[in-house]
Design an enzyme around this catalytic site. Structure first.
Site, PDB file in Angstrom:
ATOM      1  N   GLU A 176     -73.928 -25.914  49.788  1.00  0.00           N
ATOM      2  CA  GLU A 176     -74.704 -26.683  48.821  1.00  0.00           C
ATOM      3  C   GLU A 176     -75.233 -25.788  47.708  1.00  0.00           C
ATOM      4  O   GLU A 176     -75.199 -26.152  46.522  1.00  0.00           O
ATOM      5  CB  GLU A 176     -75.857 -27.385  49.549  1.00  0.00           C
ATOM      6  CG  GLU A 176     -75.375 -28.523  50.438  1.00  0.00           C
ATOM      7  CD  GLU A 176     -76.451 -29.067  51.368  1.00  0.00           C
ATOM      8  OE1 GLU A 176     -76.325 -30.225  51.796  1.00  0.00           O
ATOM      9  OE2 GLU A 176     -77.404 -28.324  51.671  1.00  0.00           O
TER      10      GLU A 176
ATOM     11  N   PHE B 166     -91.144 -31.096  60.122  1.00  0.00           N
ATOM     12  CA  PHE B 166     -90.706 -32.387  60.656  1.00  0.00           C
ATOM     13  C   PHE B 166     -91.223 -32.633  62.071  1.00  0.00           C
ATOM     14  O   PHE B 166     -91.740 -33.700  62.383  1.00  0.00           O
ATOM     15  CB  PHE B 166     -89.178 -32.461  60.654  1.00  0.00           C
ATOM     16  CG  PHE B 166     -88.571 -32.483  59.282  1.00  0.00           C
ATOM     17  CD1 PHE B 166     -88.729 -33.581  58.455  1.00  0.00           C
ATOM     18  CD2 PHE B 166     -87.841 -31.403  58.810  1.00  0.00           C
ATOM     19  CE1 PHE B 166     -88.181 -33.609  57.186  1.00  0.00           C
ATOM     20  CE2 PHE B 166     -87.279 -31.416  57.550  1.00  0.00           C
ATOM     21  CZ  PHE B 166     -87.451 -32.517  56.728  1.00  0.00           C
ATOM     22  N   GLY B 167     -91.086 -31.632  62.951  1.00  0.00           N
ATOM     23  CA  GLY B 167     -91.511 -31.818  64.333  1.00  0.00           C
ATOM     24  C   GLY B 167     -93.008 -31.987  64.473  1.00  0.00           C
ATOM     25  O   GLY B 167     -93.491 -32.897  65.147  1.00  0.00           O
TER      26      GLY B 167
END
Length: 435
Positions: A176, A13-14
């Site tokens: 999750e 992402f970064g």
């Protein structure tokens, strides 16, 4: 005059958002990534449990950046870095062990974290984490193989350890994953076996804290716990996993008298903490800065390393204002690092990084999810719908968004999970392709 060279380490992402922010700038950008794809880590657990395919959550970096003419994507793993005045050199290794150098004028480090085993790295052979596609596929193999093994065994006593699944860590990933294993057993596999009843599968969730999902409010975690209880996840709080073998797991209570209990299980999954990848220590030493207990590096308000205005650290390995290691922090941080470089090139003053908190979310079970953004708190069905919208929006590429949405719809309509293919090779050889 040569254009400034920007090297971005990491295609998560970064790194991806840093490269995209520089698409109109007069610079040469090199993105170094050890894999070929940008992976949407928040849905790795769904890949591991057969809900979505690895292709649905992984987009080739070359495809995502194909229209950005000033970007060059390179496959390799950063091993060392030097700093020399206004620039430096990153040395990286290829698949075959050979090395190459990438000179830089600006460096953006977004290499991410790895699973932390707290001094017991030997656990990894029995308890894979949940940080990479390799991990997700190894877990899928363990889960599907466990049900198949149980089906072939003649007695309940022999089957029981294969139908006992252990998850260490009660954060979002652990919760999750535990919920999805129960859904896999009670919905997708319930009518597909003859000798066993997959719905009898035990899912044990071990967590050292007093409640699961401690980053959420008490009211939301109470609802999450009730949902876990309802779907059949057995939650054990206030305990640490203190030993893992190929046939059982040991947990020790934090409170006196520190009771020790062993559970027979052939499947242990590890989500109990993260730490910086080894390269970050090399970076810290080269730049003359300290790391915190998890290996993160403290940065200036503009995300640069103290004493090195041309080196930026973003994402999970960045330590600033106690920001969590979540996708949105990495995305905004990558964009901010790119903006700081653009400001230098234009002669403008840099702006301090200001994080816009869009909230956090966690999937508990079908029809139940948590979403928390400032004063807004959602759970149950509204939270579940909001969770889905958020994750579809953040997936990279329209094809992945459409494919994931179709997979979810098909699973809801049919109750089955088609993404259950497993490999028969050695998953350990795929865990570290750079040696």
């Amino acid at each position: 005059m040569a254009r400034p060279r920007v090297v971005v380490l990491g295609g998560g992402f970064g790194g991806l958002h840093a490269a995209r922010r520089l698409r109109k700038e007069d610079v040469d950008v090199t993105v170094l990534e050890r894999g070929t794809s940008h992976v949407f880590q928040p849905l790795l657990y769904q890949c591991a449990t057969g809900l979505v395919s690895e292709g649905s959550i992984a987009s080739p970096l070359r495809h995502l950046l194909r229209k950005q003419k000033n970007v060059h994507v390179v496959l390799g793993e950063a091993t060392t870095v030097t700093a020399d005045g206004d620039g430096g050199v990153v040395t990286a290794s290829r698949f075959d062990g050979s090395t190459f150098e990438l000179p830089y004028d600006y460096l953006v480090v977004a290499v991410g974290m790895q699973q932390a085993y707290h001094g017991h790295d030997e656990y990894v052979q029995w308890a894979p984490g949940m940080k990479t596609l390799d991990d997700a596929l190894a877990i899928r193999r363990k889960l599907i193989s466990a049900f198949e093994m149980a089906e072939s065994l003649p007695t309940p006593e022999e089957r029981r350890p294969w139908l006992t699944f252990t998850v260490a860590g009660g954060g979002p990933t652990g919760v999750e994953l535990a919920g999805q294993i129960r859904e896999l057993a009670t919905r997708a596999l319930a009518k597909e076996f003859d000798s066993i009843h997959p719905s009898e599968a035990r899912v044990l969730l071990f967590h050292g804290g007093e409640r699961v999902l401690e980053s959420f409010s008490d009211s939301l975690t109470d609802k999450a716990q009730r949902t876990l209880d309802a779907v059949g996840v057995e939650t054990h709080l206030g305990v640490h996993v203190t030993d893992v073998t190929g046939t059982d797991v040991e947990v020790t209570a934090k409170a006196e008298p520190k009771t020790v209990t062993r559970y027979d299980t052939r499947t242990v999954l590890w989500t109990a903490g993260v730490e910086a990848v080894p390269f970050v220590k090399q970076l810290a030493d080269a730049m003359g800065v300290e790391q915190d207990r998890s290996g993160r590096i403290a940065v200036q308000p503009d995300l640069s390393i103290p004493g090195h205005r041309n080196v930026f650290v973003v994402g999970d390995i960045m330590s600033l204002n106690k920001l969590a290691g979540v996708a949105e922090v990495a995305m905004q941080g990558g964009k901010a690092a790119g903006s700081a470089i653009a400001a230098d090139l234009s002669g403008s003053a840099r702006s301090d990084f200001k994080y816009r908190d869009l909230g956090t979310a966690a999937y508990i079970a079908r029809g139940h999810a948590l979403v928390q953004a400032g004063p807004l708190k959602m759970s149950g069905f509204p939270g579940w719908v909001s969770w889905g919208v958020i994750h579809i929006a953040f997936l990279a590429g329209n094809r992945n968004r459409i494919g994931t949405l179709m997979n979810w719809a098909a699973t809801l309509a049919t109750g089955t999970r088609r993404e259950r293919a497993i490999t028969y090779g050695d998953p350990e050889s795929a865990r570290k392709p750079y040696n």
